[in-house]
Design a protein around this motif. Structure first.
Motif, PDB file in Angstrom:
ATOM      1  N   UNK A  70      -7.660   6.449  -3.565  1.00 29.49           N
ATOM      2  CA  UNK A  70      -7.195   7.799  -3.090  1.00 29.49           C
ATOM      3  C   UNK A  70      -7.830   8.257  -1.758  1.00 29.49           C
ATOM      4  N   UNK A  71      -6.947   8.205  -0.772  1.00 30.66           N
ATOM      5  CA  UNK A  71      -7.600   8.718   0.803  1.00 30.66           C
ATOM      6  C   UNK A  71      -7.081   9.991   1.319  1.00 30.66           C
ATOM      7  N   UNK A  72      -7.804  10.743   1.628  1.00 31.82           N
ATOM      8  CA  UNK A  72      -7.433  12.107   2.253  1.00 31.82           C
ATOM      9  C   UNK A  72      -7.323  12.168   3.658  1.00 31.82           C
ATOM     10  N   UNK A  73      -6.281  11.823   4.333  1.00 31.52           N
ATOM     11  CA  UNK A  73      -6.167  11.652   5.826  1.00 31.52           C
ATOM     12  C   UNK A  73      -6.065  13.023   6.527  1.00 31.52           C
ATOM     13  N   UNK A  74      -5.187  12.740   7.724  1.00 38.19           N
ATOM     14  CA  UNK A  74      -5.146  14.001   8.517  1.00 38.19           C
ATOM     15  C   UNK A  74      -4.307  15.241   7.869  1.00 38.19           C
ATOM     16  N   UNK A  75      -4.659  16.410   8.038  1.00 41.16           N
ATOM     17  CA  UNK A  75      -3.764  17.463   7.550  1.00 41.16           C
ATOM     18  C   UNK A  75      -3.903  17.352   6.149  1.00 41.16           C
ATOM     19  N   UNK A  76      -4.860  16.753   5.435  1.00 40.72           N
ATOM     20  CA  UNK A  76      -4.875  16.676   3.931  1.00 40.72           C
ATOM     21  C   UNK A  76      -3.868  15.930   3.247  1.00 40.72           C
ATOM     22  N   UNK A 125       2.417   3.126   6.032  1.00 39.24           N
ATOM     23  CA  UNK A 125       1.726   3.723   4.714  1.00 39.24           C
ATOM     24  C   UNK A 125       0.274   3.683   4.661  1.00 39.24           C
ATOM     25  N   UNK A 126       0.128   2.395   4.927  1.00 37.89           N
ATOM     26  CA  UNK A 126      -1.360   1.888   4.684  1.00 37.89           C
ATOM     27  C   UNK A 126      -2.303   2.684   5.797  1.00 37.89           C
ATOM     28  N   UNK A 127      -1.996   2.869   6.872  1.00 37.50           N
ATOM     29  CA  UNK A 127      -2.515   3.727   8.028  1.00 37.50           C
ATOM     30  C   UNK A 127      -2.666   5.070   7.867  1.00 37.50           C
ATOM     31  N   UNK A 128      -1.534   5.610   6.964  1.00 37.11           N
ATOM     32  CA  UNK A 128      -1.522   7.103   6.991  1.00 37.11           C
ATOM     33  C   UNK A 128      -1.130   7.689   8.295  1.00 37.11           C
ATOM     34  N   UNK A 129      -0.078   6.801   9.065  1.00 33.75           N
ATOM     35  CA  UNK A 129       0.646   7.538  10.310  1.00 33.75           C
ATOM     36  C   UNK A 129       1.830   8.397   9.783  1.00 33.75           C
TER      37      UNK A 129
END
Length: 302
Positions: A173-179, A267-271
């Motif tokens: 579970x990864x937290x990316x940009x902007x939470x 989805x994988x990159x969190x764009x």
């Protein structure tokens, strides 16, 4: 540069706290956005939130012109405008409509990401192990780089992982940009690298604490990872574009070449938008053209 007044310093402190806690921005973004806010406050003599919200286009253009005289280029000017827009929007509140929100920055020529080949990515991860001052540090650096290349994480995302990630699992579970959170699959080789590092790390890895530790036990910082990669790429004769972030580009490009569809890659990159992901189709096409030019008899003869 003139120091900010106590009133301006208070605004900056509030802005910085908002970026860190409400927006959950990376340390690099917090520094850059705070610095831009400091410059505009001082140069435009703004001393309260109402004055910031009322910043007009003419004043902003004069501010950017002064920044240009200091030698910044189009990319830096665009980043400065973006940072100040966010600062002014914060001052205006959710329902505020600011004059500079509609300002357009300088046109930028978007360059293509420059991914590494699979062999280059593997050699980079191997080299950081070989040149590490201590075994556990080499294993740590290898695990970080494999998370960038094998899972497509941003460097800030990898370094924000907690000790809970030390337990082998097929997903993270990864937290990316902007939470924004996303689930990414973890290849066995990446799992093994994390497990080997966790076993060798001399510091306790608490579930809520940082997974990756610095030499003295504190959280590992981005600058150290960038330094290690810079040393390795020089030793391997790789170009300056071989940065930690290039490993994420490589992950995306190689998946796309292997048949992954754009939506899944997004989805994988969190764009946030598909447009950010579509640039990798151009990278793939450019690579195919290079292969064609290198291999085609007519190209060789010409």
């Amino acid at each position: 540069m003139t120091k900010p007044t106590p009133q301006q310093a208070a605004l900056l402190a509030e802005w910085r706290e908002h970026l860190i806690h409400a927006r959950r921005r990376s340390p690099h973004t917090v520094r850059a956005y705070t610095a831009a806010a400091r410059r505009v406050l001082v140069e435009c003599s703004l001393s309260d939130w109402n004055a910031v919200a009322a910043l007009d286009v003419s004043a902003m253009r004069r501010f950017l012109t002064r920044r240009r005289t200091e030698g910044i280029g189009n990319a830096s000017a665009a980043r400065e405008l973006s940072a100040v827009k966010a600062f002014v929007a914060f001052a205006a509140g959710e329902d505020g409509d600011t004059a500079i929100a509609r300002m357009r920055g300088p046109r930028l020529k978007k360059g293509l990401p420059r991914p590494l080949t699979p062999d280059e990515a593997v050699h980079l991860a191997q080299d950081v192990v070989a040149r590490a001052t201590e075994d556990w540090i080499g294993l740590r650096d290898r695990a970080v780089l494999l998370l960038l290349y094998g899972a497509g994480l941003r460097i800030a995302e990898a370094l924000s992982l907690t000790g809970a990630a030390a337990t082998p699992a097929e997903t993270l579970l990864v937290e990316g940009k902007g939470g924004k959170q996303r689930i990414v699959p973890v290849l066995p080789v990446v799992q093994d690298a994390i497990t080997a590092y966790a076993a060798a790390c001399p510091y306790p890895l608490h579930p809520a604490g940082p997974l990756f530790r610095g030499a003295k036990g504190g959280p590992l910082n981005q600058g150290m990872v960038q330094k290690v990669v810079a040393q390795a790429r020089r030793a391997l004769g790789l170009p300056p574009s071989a940065t930690p972030h290039a490993l994420r580009h490589s992950f995306a490009t190689h998946l796309l070449s292997g048949g992954t569809d754009l939506r899944s890659l997004q989805e994988l990159l969190g764009h946030a938008s598909l447009g950010s992901t579509q640039i990798y189709t151009r990278v793939d096409a450019a690579q195919m053209l290079n292969v064609y030019r290198a291999a085609h008899p007519r190209e060789k003869a010409g």
